[in-house]
Design an enzyme around this catalytic site. Structure first.
Site: not given
Ligand code: ADP
Length: 500
Positions: A117, A201, A236, A293
């Site tokens: 990430k 973040e 999530h 993908r």
């Protein structure tokens, strides 16, 4: 180079999904399976099938060298990884290429960059893609990180760089919680990914998860196939997806699409990929990550664009230039997908194990079911607990919702609790109908008792199935006692006796 024989390094619904497109293209298919999947539909469907090992994935579906060896021995010239398992392992894509085979997916380089990430954020940043305010480096010094968190402003989100499936993510509401949540995130990330690096973040309150499907060829052409709205999640992880999103304006859709194309270009991407964004209430969008993908929820994009994404993946892997131009792509109608998972929504979505005593998917106009199970099969405990994807398509969103409600009612599953009852609750909720919902839907609107009545409905469903089976039995035996059929049988028996 034309692919003639394709090994699908996966199982269940996605293995079948891939093989179906391959077969339409005249390509031979090879399935691999673990000992737990010996009787699975994907094994029966393939032209050839080879057992790759014991049930745990580490001993079967993750056995890179063994899978490549099987492909070579059977004369396959390409490997499709599906999703999950080896699909985002750069080293696998590298090994496949080194063995002289085609990997149906992006280059090891693209997988490597987007697999982290932090690296993904850096690559996107170079192209001016909007990012969630936060750190672009892994945290080394906790005090530094605390200072940065203060600057960003609470709440903040701690994320694992190697993250996936929502693991290693922690919301921190204020400075007092910072250290404890940080320790938890690091240990969760180390356990799940063998890499404890985390970053922070800004936590976007009221976030929507909207992602863009892209296709890129090996000649530098990239197009976007619009968005999928995936905000209905638990832990999530997505449960209901739709295309298009009900909240985007044409301008924002175009801006997000163009950003997604840039993200793909930032890592020289080819193949099918998905660029994920988090979108706030004011419709500001920020790049989250790119999945290199095919996604579970790809069918909703196929329904609204008419593009077979697996076929495109195969053509791209063969080295053919994209024939789809951006200006040719159009959204037609509306599509919704619900994930039918073996878990109990009334019990905190706890995974279920057991047997599909009844399994009868719905049918009819505008319905697609991508599944990998049959009635009577056990759900293996070793893998993801998704049983099926139920997809509806209609001219408008309202009709797609109505169709989904009808389809869920018709879907007969007994022996195991599934997420169908929860999905029906979502689709019938006014927040969903109005499009005014975010990733907090479950926390905000859902309580187990909402589907207690659904459990009753399930009992009624079971009773209805039993009654229909009973009626079937009675009517069969009735034919034998009321005349015509048995008479023919007696006659033929008599004939047989007479002439033999
Ligand atoms: P993973 O790779 O583990 O799935 P993602 O970065 O894709 O992690 O995030 C998973 C989900 O968490 C997203 O769908 C989104 O709903 C939520 N999320 C991620 N980042 C943020 C953020 N900064 N603010 C609010 N929600 C976020």
């Amino acid at each position: 180079m034309k692919i003639k024989k394709l090994l699908v390094a996966n199982r269940g619904e996605i293995a079948l999904r891939v093989m179906r497109s391959a077969r339409e293209m005249g390509i031979q298919t090879v399935a691999i399976y673990s000992e737990a999947d010996r009787f699975s539909p994907h094994v029966k469907y393939a032209d050839e099938a080879v057992c790759v090992g014991a049930p745990p994935s580490a001993q079967s579906y993750l056995q890179m060298d063994k899978i490549i060896e099987i492909a070579k021995n059977l004369g396959a010239d390409a490997i499709h990884p599906g999703y999950g398992f080896l699909s985002e392992r750069a080293v696998f894509s590298q090994k496949v290429a080194e063995a002289g085979l085609i990997f149906v997916g992006p280059s090891p380089y693209s997988i490597e960059i987007m697999g982290s990430k932090i690296e993904a954020k850096k690559a996107a940043d170079r192209f001016g893609i909007p990012l969630v305010p936060g750190l672009k480096e892994a945290i080394i010094d906790i005090n530094e990180a605390k200072k940065k968190a203060q600057e960003i402003g609470y709440p903040i989100l701690i994320k694992a760089s190697a993250g996936g499936g929502g693991k290693g993510m922690r919301i921190v509401n204020n400075e007092n919680e910072f250290e404890e949540q940080m320790q938890r995130a690091i240990s969760e990330a180390s356990a799940a990914f063998g890499d404890g690096s985390v970053f922070i973040e800004k936590y976007i309150t009221s976030p929507k998860h909207i992602e863009i499907q892209v296709l890129g060829d090996q000649h530098g052409n990239v197009v976007y196939l619009f968005e999928r709205e995936c905000s209905i999640q638990r832990r999530h992880q997505k449960l209901v997806e739709e295309a298009p999103s009900s909240c985007l304006t044409p301008e924002i859709r175009k801006a997000m699409g163009e950003c997604a194309v840039l993200v793909a270009k930032s890592c020289n991407y080819y193949g099918a990929g998905t660029v994920e964004f988090v979108v706030d209430e004011a419709l500001n969008f920020y790049f989250l990550e790119m999945n290199t993908r095919l996604q579970v929820e790809h069918p909703v994009t196929e329904m609204i664009t008419g593009v077979d994404l697996v076929k495109q993946q195969i053509l791209i892997a063969e080295g053919q230039p994209l024939t789809i131009k951006q200006e040719d792509l159009q959204i037609k109608g509306h599509s919704i997908e619900v994930r039918v998972c073996a878990e109990d929504p009334a019990n905190n979505f706890l995974p279920e194990v057991g047997k599909l005593q009844t399994y009868r998917p719905p049918r009819g106009v505008g319905i697609r079911v991508d599944d990998g199970f049959e009635e009577g099969m056990e759900i293996p405990i070793y893998y993801d607990n998704m049983i099926a994807k139920l997809i509806t398509y209609a001219d408008t969103r309202t009709e797609a919702i109505q169709r989904m409600m009808r389809a869920i009612d018709e879907f007969q599953i007994t022996g195991i609790q599934t997420t169908l009852s929860f999905c029906k609750y979502v689709l019938g909720h006014e927040a969903f109908a109005s499009g005014k919902f975010d990733t907090k839907f479950v926390e905000k609107y859902f309580k187990p008792e909402h589907i207690a009545t659904q459990a009753q409905a399930d009992e009624e469903k079971i009773a209805a199935v039993l009654v229909s089976k009973l009626v079937e039995k009675i009517s069969k035996s009735a034919t034998f006692t009321n005349g015509t059929a048995p008479a023919r049988q007696v006659k033929s028996n008599w004939k047989n006796r007479r002439y033999n």
